[in-house]
Design an enzyme around this catalytic site. Structure first.
Site, PDB file in Angstrom:
ATOM      1  N   SER A 148     -47.074  -1.041  -0.322  1.00  0.00           N
ATOM      2  CA  SER A 148     -45.715  -0.657   0.961  1.00  0.00           C
ATOM      3  C   SER A 148     -46.897   0.193   1.656  1.00  0.00           C
ATOM      4  O   SER A 148     -47.899   1.473   1.414  1.00  0.00           O
ATOM      5  CB  SER A 148     -45.208   0.199   0.475  1.00  0.00           C
ATOM      6  OG  SER A 148     -43.822   1.166   0.947  1.00  0.00           O
ATOM      7  N   TYR A 161     -39.619   5.986  -5.954  1.00  0.00           N
ATOM      8  CA  TYR A 161     -40.717   4.883  -5.274  1.00  0.00           C
ATOM      9  C   TYR A 161     -41.795   5.295  -4.731  1.00  0.00           C
ATOM     10  O   TYR A 161     -43.286   4.662  -4.512  1.00  0.00           O
ATOM     11  CB  TYR A 161     -39.301   4.209  -3.932  1.00  0.00           C
ATOM     12  CG  TYR A 161     -40.394   3.019  -3.533  1.00  0.00           C
ATOM     13  CD1 TYR A 161     -39.211   1.977  -4.205  1.00  0.00           C
ATOM     14  CD2 TYR A 161     -40.956   2.838  -2.751  1.00  0.00           C
ATOM     15  CE1 TYR A 161     -40.089   1.192  -3.188  1.00  0.00           C
ATOM     16  CE2 TYR A 161     -41.697   1.983  -1.372  1.00  0.00           C
ATOM     17  CZ  TYR A 161     -40.914   0.522  -1.905  1.00  0.00           C
ATOM     18  OH  TYR A 161     -41.032  -0.367  -1.373  1.00  0.00           O
TER      19      TYR A 161
HETATM   20  N1  LIG Z   1     -38.903  -4.957   1.942  1.00  0.00           N
HETATM   21  C1  LIG Z   1     -39.792  -3.959   2.425  1.00  0.00           C
HETATM   22  O1  LIG Z   1     -39.320  -3.176   3.510  1.00  0.00           O
HETATM   23  C2  LIG Z   1     -40.861  -3.379   1.720  1.00  0.00           C
HETATM   24  C3  LIG Z   1     -42.004  -2.351   2.299  1.00  0.00           C
HETATM   25  C4  LIG Z   1     -42.661  -2.562   2.074  1.00  0.00           C
HETATM   26  C5  LIG Z   1     -42.850  -2.900   0.366  1.00  0.00           C
HETATM   27  N2  LIG Z   1     -41.861  -3.421  -0.311  1.00  0.00           N
HETATM   28  C6  LIG Z   1     -42.213  -4.110  -1.471  1.00  0.00           C
HETATM   29  O2  LIG Z   1     -42.219  -5.406  -2.013  1.00  0.00           O
HETATM   30  C7  LIG Z   1     -41.955  -5.457  -3.545  1.00  0.00           C
HETATM   31  C8  LIG Z   1     -40.664  -6.306  -3.645  1.00  0.00           C
HETATM   32  O3  LIG Z   1     -39.487  -6.101  -2.339  1.00  0.00           O
HETATM   33  P1  LIG Z   1     -38.505  -6.724  -1.812  1.00  0.00           P
HETATM   34  O4  LIG Z   1     -38.315  -5.921  -1.041  1.00  0.00           O
HETATM   35  O5  LIG Z   1     -38.584  -8.164  -1.679  1.00  0.00           O
HETATM   36  O6  LIG Z   1     -37.459  -6.785  -2.475  1.00  0.00           O
HETATM   37  P2  LIG Z   1     -36.162  -7.745  -3.297  1.00  0.00           P
HETATM   38  O7  LIG Z   1     -34.925  -6.761  -3.667  1.00  0.00           O
HETATM   39  O8  LIG Z   1     -35.701  -8.511  -2.275  1.00  0.00           O
HETATM   40  O9  LIG Z   1     -36.834  -8.169  -4.623  1.00  0.00           O
HETATM   41  C9  LIG Z   1     -37.077  -7.406  -5.474  1.00  0.00           C
HETATM   42  C10 LIG Z   1     -37.207  -8.128  -7.202  1.00  0.00           C
HETATM   43  O10 LIG Z   1     -37.363  -7.513  -7.781  1.00  0.00           O
HETATM   44  C11 LIG Z   1     -36.132  -8.309  -9.447  1.00  0.00           C
HETATM   45  N3  LIG Z   1     -36.510  -7.022  -9.969  1.00  0.00           N
HETATM   46  C12 LIG Z   1     -36.406  -5.283 -10.354  1.00  0.00           C
HETATM   47  N4  LIG Z   1     -36.469  -4.777 -11.335  1.00  0.00           N
HETATM   48  C13 LIG Z   1     -36.787  -5.793 -12.486  1.00  0.00           C
HETATM   49  C14 LIG Z   1     -36.774  -5.474 -13.791  1.00  0.00           C
HETATM   50  N5  LIG Z   1     -36.556  -4.760 -14.584  1.00  0.00           N
HETATM   51  N6  LIG Z   1     -37.616  -6.660 -14.150  1.00  0.00           N
HETATM   52  C15 LIG Z   1     -37.487  -8.255 -13.483  1.00  0.00           C
HETATM   53  N7  LIG Z   1     -37.342  -7.933 -12.225  1.00  0.00           N
HETATM   54  C16 LIG Z   1     -36.830  -7.104 -11.006  1.00  0.00           C
HETATM   55  C17 LIG Z   1     -35.526  -8.193  -8.424  1.00  0.00           C
HETATM   56  O11 LIG Z   1     -34.266  -8.976  -8.967  1.00  0.00           O
HETATM   57  C18 LIG Z   1     -35.147  -9.020  -7.095  1.00  0.00           C
HETATM   58  O12 LIG Z   1     -35.689 -10.134  -6.582  1.00  0.00           O
HETATM   59  C19 LIG Z   1     -41.045  -4.478  -4.451  1.00  0.00           C
HETATM   60  O13 LIG Z   1     -42.711  -3.999  -4.902  1.00  0.00           O
HETATM   61  C20 LIG Z   1     -41.226  -3.377  -2.888  1.00  0.00           C
HETATM   62  O14 LIG Z   1     -41.563  -2.480  -3.212  1.00  0.00           O
HETATM   63  C21 LIG Z   1     -40.528  -4.058   0.168  1.00  0.00           C
END
Ligand SMILES: NC(=O)c1ccc[n+]([C@@H]2O[C@H](COP(=O)([O-])OP(=O)(O)OC[C@H]3O[C@@H](n4cnc5c(N)ncnc54)[C@H](O)[C@@H]3O)[C@@H](O)[C@H]2O)c1
Length: 266
Positions: A148, A161
Protein backbone atom coordinates in the site's frame (compact mmCIF):
# COMPACT_ATOMS: atom_id res chain seq x y z
CA UNK A 1 -18.15 16.11 -3.05
CA UNK A 2 -15.11 15.00 -5.06
CA UNK A 3 -16.09 12.54 -7.79
CA UNK A 4 -14.99 8.96 -7.15
CA UNK A 5 -15.95 7.75 -10.61
CA UNK A 6 -13.34 5.70 -12.44
CA UNK A 7 -11.81 6.24 -15.85
CA UNK A 8 -12.34 3.56 -18.52
CA UNK A 9 -9.86 0.72 -18.10
CA UNK A 10 -6.79 0.43 -20.33
CA UNK A 11 -6.22 -2.61 -22.59
CA UNK A 12 -4.88 -5.61 -20.67
CA UNK A 13 -1.30 -6.91 -20.93
CA UNK A 14 -1.05 -10.06 -23.04
CA UNK A 15 0.39 -12.84 -20.87
CA UNK A 16 0.16 -16.64 -21.03
CA UNK A 17 0.29 -18.33 -17.62
CA UNK A 18 -0.97 -21.67 -18.97
CA UNK A 19 0.54 -24.53 -16.94
CA UNK A 20 1.31 -22.23 -13.98
CA UNK A 21 -0.38 -22.41 -10.60
CA UNK A 22 -1.06 -19.24 -8.64
CA UNK A 23 -2.18 -18.78 -5.05
CA UNK A 24 -4.03 -15.57 -4.18
CA UNK A 25 -4.96 -14.79 -0.58
CA UNK A 26 -7.99 -12.67 0.22
CA UNK A 27 -9.39 -13.80 -3.13
CA UNK A 28 -13.05 -13.58 -2.13
CA UNK A 29 -13.26 -9.81 -2.50
CA UNK A 30 -11.82 -6.55 -3.74
CA UNK A 31 -8.28 -6.62 -5.10
CA UNK A 32 -7.79 -10.34 -4.45
CA UNK A 33 -10.82 -11.27 -6.51
CA UNK A 34 -9.63 -9.07 -9.38
CA UNK A 35 -6.18 -10.70 -9.18
CA UNK A 36 -7.62 -14.23 -9.14
CA UNK A 37 -9.82 -13.51 -12.17
CA UNK A 38 -6.98 -11.79 -14.05
CA UNK A 39 -4.52 -14.62 -13.40
CA UNK A 40 -7.14 -17.20 -14.44
CA UNK A 41 -7.87 -15.14 -17.58
CA UNK A 42 -4.13 -15.45 -18.36
CA UNK A 43 -4.52 -19.25 -18.13
CA UNK A 44 -3.27 -19.94 -14.60
CA UNK A 45 -4.73 -22.53 -12.25
CA UNK A 46 -5.60 -20.28 -9.33
CA UNK A 47 -5.83 -21.46 -5.73
CA UNK A 48 -8.17 -18.86 -4.25
CA UNK A 49 -7.65 -18.59 -0.49
CA UNK A 50 -10.05 -16.78 1.83
CA UNK A 51 -12.12 -17.34 4.97
CA UNK A 52 -15.24 -15.98 3.23
CA UNK A 53 -16.99 -19.06 1.82
CA UNK A 54 -19.79 -17.19 0.02
CA UNK A 55 -17.30 -14.82 -1.61
CA UNK A 56 -15.19 -17.73 -2.85
CA UNK A 57 -18.28 -19.45 -4.31
CA UNK A 58 -19.18 -16.26 -6.17
CA UNK A 59 -15.63 -15.97 -7.46
CA UNK A 60 -15.64 -19.56 -8.75
CA UNK A 61 -18.92 -18.86 -10.54
CA UNK A 62 -17.50 -15.74 -12.19
CA UNK A 63 -14.39 -17.63 -13.32
CA UNK A 64 -16.26 -20.39 -15.15
CA UNK A 65 -15.55 -19.23 -18.72
CA UNK A 66 -11.93 -18.17 -18.28
CA UNK A 67 -8.91 -19.83 -19.89
CA UNK A 68 -7.61 -21.02 -16.53
CA UNK A 69 -9.33 -22.30 -13.41
CA UNK A 70 -10.17 -21.03 -9.94
CA UNK A 71 -10.19 -23.52 -7.08
CA UNK A 72 -11.65 -22.14 -3.82
CA UNK A 73 -9.62 -22.92 -0.71
CA UNK A 74 -11.35 -21.93 2.53
CA UNK A 75 -8.76 -20.94 5.11
CA UNK A 76 -8.42 -18.46 7.96
CA UNK A 77 -4.88 -17.14 7.60
CA UNK A 78 -4.47 -16.84 11.36
CA UNK A 79 -3.91 -20.61 11.10
CA UNK A 80 -0.29 -20.11 10.12
CA UNK A 81 0.67 -23.78 9.80
CA UNK A 82 -2.23 -24.34 7.38
CA UNK A 83 -1.22 -21.24 5.42
CA UNK A 84 2.32 -22.52 4.94
CA UNK A 85 1.03 -25.92 3.81
CA UNK A 86 -1.43 -24.34 1.35
CA UNK A 87 1.39 -22.56 -0.47
CA UNK A 88 3.35 -25.71 -1.33
CA UNK A 89 3.74 -26.28 -5.07
CA UNK A 90 2.62 -22.88 -6.30
CA UNK A 91 4.47 -20.98 -9.06
CA UNK A 92 2.97 -17.54 -8.36
CA UNK A 93 2.08 -16.28 -4.88
CA UNK A 94 0.02 -13.15 -4.36
CA UNK A 95 -0.06 -12.11 -0.70
CA UNK A 96 -3.13 -9.90 -0.64
CA UNK A 97 -5.44 -10.63 2.31
CA UNK A 98 -5.81 -7.75 4.69
CA UNK A 99 -7.99 -5.92 7.18
CA UNK A 100 -8.16 -2.42 8.58
CA UNK A 101 -9.10 -0.68 11.81
CA UNK A 102 -9.01 3.11 12.12
CA UNK A 103 -8.46 4.16 15.78
CA UNK A 104 -6.06 6.37 17.72
CA UNK A 105 -3.27 4.31 19.31
CA UNK A 106 -4.52 4.84 22.85
CA UNK A 107 -7.89 3.32 21.84
CA UNK A 108 -6.50 0.62 19.52
CA UNK A 109 -7.38 -2.87 20.87
CA UNK A 110 -4.15 -4.88 21.30
CA UNK A 111 -5.82 -8.09 20.11
CA UNK A 112 -6.76 -6.42 16.81
CA UNK A 113 -3.19 -5.13 16.43
CA UNK A 114 -2.00 -8.72 16.87
CA UNK A 115 -4.49 -10.11 14.32
CA UNK A 116 -3.58 -7.47 11.72
CA UNK A 117 0.12 -8.28 12.08
CA UNK A 118 -0.63 -12.03 11.93
CA UNK A 119 -2.74 -11.89 8.75
CA UNK A 120 -0.80 -9.17 6.93
CA UNK A 121 2.82 -9.95 7.86
CA UNK A 122 3.29 -13.30 9.56
CA UNK A 123 0.99 -15.21 7.18
CA UNK A 124 2.82 -13.80 4.11
CA UNK A 125 6.10 -14.98 5.68
CA UNK A 126 4.67 -18.46 6.18
CA UNK A 127 3.15 -18.56 2.68
CA UNK A 128 6.47 -17.51 1.14
CA UNK A 129 8.23 -20.10 3.28
CA UNK A 130 5.83 -22.75 1.99
CA UNK A 131 6.11 -21.67 -1.65
CA UNK A 132 9.87 -21.23 -2.04
CA UNK A 133 11.04 -24.88 -2.09
CA UNK A 134 9.00 -25.64 -5.24
CA UNK A 135 9.96 -22.32 -6.85
CA UNK A 136 13.65 -22.86 -6.10
CA UNK A 137 13.41 -26.45 -7.37
CA UNK A 138 12.18 -25.34 -10.80
CA UNK A 139 14.25 -22.14 -10.95
CA UNK A 140 11.22 -19.86 -11.41
CA UNK A 141 8.74 -18.17 -9.16
CA UNK A 142 6.89 -14.90 -8.76
CA UNK A 143 5.91 -13.41 -5.40
CA UNK A 144 3.76 -10.30 -5.38
CA UNK A 145 2.93 -8.67 -2.07
CA UNK A 146 -0.04 -6.34 -2.11
CA UNK A 147 1.32 -3.57 0.08
CA UNK A 148 0.00 0.00 0.00
CA UNK A 149 1.04 3.61 0.02
CA UNK A 150 0.92 2.82 3.73
CA UNK A 151 3.96 0.59 3.23
CA UNK A 152 5.86 3.77 2.39
CA UNK A 153 3.98 6.51 4.25
CA UNK A 154 2.08 6.61 7.54
CA UNK A 155 -1.38 8.00 8.22
CA UNK A 156 -2.72 8.82 11.66
CA UNK A 157 -5.03 6.26 13.31
CA UNK A 158 -3.72 3.25 11.32
CA UNK A 159 -0.94 1.98 13.59
CA UNK A 160 -1.43 -1.75 12.95
CA UNK A 161 -1.97 -1.44 9.21
CA UNK A 162 1.00 0.88 8.66
CA UNK A 163 3.23 -1.34 10.82
CA UNK A 164 2.20 -4.47 8.93
CA UNK A 165 2.69 -2.88 5.50
CA UNK A 166 6.12 -1.44 6.40
CA UNK A 167 7.08 -4.93 7.62
CA UNK A 168 5.78 -6.49 4.40
CA UNK A 169 8.06 -4.18 2.40
CA UNK A 170 11.05 -5.53 4.34
CA UNK A 171 9.94 -9.13 3.94
CA UNK A 172 9.49 -8.61 0.20
CA UNK A 173 12.97 -7.12 -0.24
CA UNK A 174 14.61 -9.91 1.79
CA UNK A 175 12.76 -12.51 -0.30
CA UNK A 176 14.03 -10.79 -3.46
CA UNK A 177 17.65 -11.02 -2.32
CA UNK A 178 17.39 -14.68 -1.32
CA UNK A 179 15.29 -15.65 -4.35
CA UNK A 180 17.34 -13.99 -7.11
CA UNK A 181 19.85 -16.85 -7.56
CA UNK A 182 16.88 -19.24 -7.92
CA UNK A 183 14.91 -17.29 -10.55
CA UNK A 184 12.37 -16.03 -8.00
CA UNK A 185 11.35 -12.39 -7.96
CA UNK A 186 9.56 -10.66 -5.10
CA UNK A 187 7.93 -7.25 -5.35
CA UNK A 188 5.27 -5.11 -3.75
CA UNK A 189 2.44 -3.25 -5.42
CA UNK A 190 1.46 -0.09 -3.57
CA UNK A 191 -1.95 1.33 -4.38
CA UNK A 192 -3.52 4.40 -2.84
CA UNK A 193 -7.25 4.05 -2.02
CA UNK A 194 -8.90 1.33 -4.13
CA UNK A 195 -12.64 1.00 -4.68
CA UNK A 196 -13.20 -2.07 -2.43
CA UNK A 197 -15.26 -3.09 0.62
CA UNK A 198 -12.21 -2.43 2.83
CA UNK A 199 -12.38 1.27 1.92
CA UNK A 200 -16.18 1.50 2.09
CA UNK A 201 -16.11 -0.01 5.58
CA UNK A 202 -13.65 2.57 6.96
CA UNK A 203 -15.58 5.72 5.97
CA UNK A 204 -17.51 5.86 9.25
CA UNK A 205 -14.39 5.22 11.36
CA UNK A 206 -12.42 7.84 9.43
CA UNK A 207 -15.20 10.38 9.98
CA UNK A 208 -15.19 9.68 13.71
CA UNK A 209 -11.38 9.69 14.08
CA UNK A 210 -11.00 12.93 12.08
CA UNK A 211 -14.08 14.57 13.60
CA UNK A 212 -15.79 15.31 10.26
CA UNK A 213 -19.05 14.14 8.61
CA UNK A 214 -18.87 10.98 6.49
CA UNK A 215 -19.59 12.84 3.25
CA UNK A 216 -16.36 14.86 3.68
CA UNK A 217 -14.15 11.75 4.10
CA UNK A 218 -13.51 11.04 0.37
CA UNK A 219 -12.21 14.52 -0.44
CA UNK A 220 -10.63 15.46 2.88
CA UNK A 221 -9.11 12.12 3.92
CA UNK A 222 -9.01 9.47 1.17
CA UNK A 223 -8.06 11.68 -1.79
CA UNK A 224 -6.36 14.50 0.12
CA UNK A 225 -2.80 13.49 -0.80
CA UNK A 226 -3.50 12.02 -4.24
CA UNK A 227 -2.88 14.32 -7.22
CA UNK A 228 -5.30 12.18 -9.27
CA UNK A 229 -8.66 12.72 -7.58
CA UNK A 230 -10.31 9.32 -7.97
CA UNK A 231 -10.16 5.90 -6.38
CA UNK A 232 -8.16 3.28 -8.27
CA UNK A 233 -10.10 0.20 -9.45
CA UNK A 234 -9.16 -3.34 -8.28
CA UNK A 235 -8.66 -4.36 -11.93
CA UNK A 236 -5.94 -1.72 -12.33
CA UNK A 237 -4.08 -3.20 -9.37
CA UNK A 238 -4.50 -6.71 -10.82
CA UNK A 239 -2.92 -5.51 -14.06
CA UNK A 240 0.18 -4.39 -12.14
CA UNK A 241 0.30 -7.79 -10.42
CA UNK A 242 0.16 -9.57 -13.77
CA UNK A 243 2.90 -7.33 -15.16
CA UNK A 244 5.17 -8.43 -12.30
CA UNK A 245 4.53 -12.07 -13.33
CA UNK A 246 5.43 -11.41 -16.97
CA UNK A 247 8.73 -12.17 -18.73
CA UNK A 248 9.12 -8.40 -19.28
CA UNK A 249 9.45 -7.99 -15.51
CA UNK A 250 12.10 -10.66 -14.88
CA UNK A 251 14.69 -8.00 -13.89
CA UNK A 252 12.22 -6.25 -11.60
CA UNK A 253 12.72 -7.51 -8.06
CA UNK A 254 12.95 -6.12 -4.55
CA UNK A 255 10.99 -3.07 -5.57
CA UNK A 256 7.65 -1.41 -4.93
CA UNK A 257 5.39 -0.61 -7.87
CA UNK A 258 3.58 2.47 -6.65
CA UNK A 259 0.04 3.13 -7.98
CA UNK A 260 -0.78 6.16 -5.88
CA UNK A 261 -1.99 8.89 -8.22
CA UNK A 262 0.99 11.02 -7.17
CA UNK A 263 0.55 10.72 -3.38
CA UNK A 264 4.25 9.97 -2.66
CA UNK A 265 5.39 12.70 -5.08
CA UNK A 266 4.77 15.18 -2.24
N1 LIG B 1 -8.70 -0.91 -0.65
C1 LIG B 1 -7.67 -0.09 -0.59
O1 LIG B 1 -7.80 1.14 -0.67
C2 LIG B 1 -6.27 -0.65 -0.48
C3 LIG B 1 -5.21 0.22 -0.72
C4 LIG B 1 -3.92 -0.26 -0.62
C5 LIG B 1 -3.71 -1.59 -0.30
N2 LIG B 1 -4.76 -2.40 -0.07
C6 LIG B 1 -4.49 -3.79 0.30
O2 LIG B 1 -5.07 -4.66 -0.61
C7 LIG B 1 -5.36 -5.90 0.02
C8 LIG B 1 -6.80 -6.28 -0.28
O3 LIG B 1 -7.65 -5.28 0.24
P1 LIG B 1 -9.11 -5.01 -0.30
O4 LIG B 1 -9.28 -3.56 -0.31
O5 LIG B 1 -9.36 -5.80 -1.53
O6 LIG B 1 -9.95 -5.55 0.94
P2 LIG B 1 -11.27 -6.47 1.03
O7 LIG B 1 -11.74 -6.30 2.43
O8 LIG B 1 -12.17 -6.18 -0.09
O9 LIG B 1 -10.67 -7.93 0.82
C9 LIG B 1 -9.80 -8.50 1.76
C10 LIG B 1 -10.02 -10.00 1.76
O10 LIG B 1 -9.14 -10.56 2.74
C11 LIG B 1 -9.86 -11.58 3.39
N3 LIG B 1 -9.33 -11.83 4.73
C12 LIG B 1 -9.22 -10.96 5.76
N4 LIG B 1 -8.77 -11.59 6.84
C13 LIG B 1 -8.57 -12.89 6.50
C14 LIG B 1 -8.14 -14.04 7.20
N5 LIG B 1 -7.83 -14.02 8.51
N6 LIG B 1 -8.04 -15.21 6.52
C15 LIG B 1 -8.40 -15.27 5.23
N7 LIG B 1 -8.85 -14.23 4.52
C16 LIG B 1 -8.93 -13.04 5.15
C17 LIG B 1 -11.29 -11.05 3.49
O11 LIG B 1 -12.24 -12.08 3.72
C18 LIG B 1 -11.46 -10.37 2.14
O12 LIG B 1 -12.01 -11.23 1.16
C19 LIG B 1 -5.07 -5.69 1.50
O13 LIG B 1 -3.81 -6.23 1.84
C20 LIG B 1 -5.07 -4.20 1.65
O14 LIG B 1 -4.26 -3.77 2.70
C21 LIG B 1 -6.07 -1.97 -0.16
Amino acid sequence: MTSLSALPGPPALSLDLGGRTALVTGAAGGIGRACALRLAAAGAEVRAVDRDVAGLDELAERARDLAGTVEPHVLDLTDLDAAELAAAGTDVLVNNAGLQLVRPIEEFPPDVFHTVLTVMLEAPFRLIRGALPHMYGQGWGRIVNVSSVHGLRASAFKSAYVSAKHGLEGLSKTTALEGAPHGVTSNCVNPAYVRTPLVERQIADQARAHGIPEERVPAEVLLKDSAVKRLIEPEEVAEAVVYLCSPQASFVTGTSLVLDGGWTAH
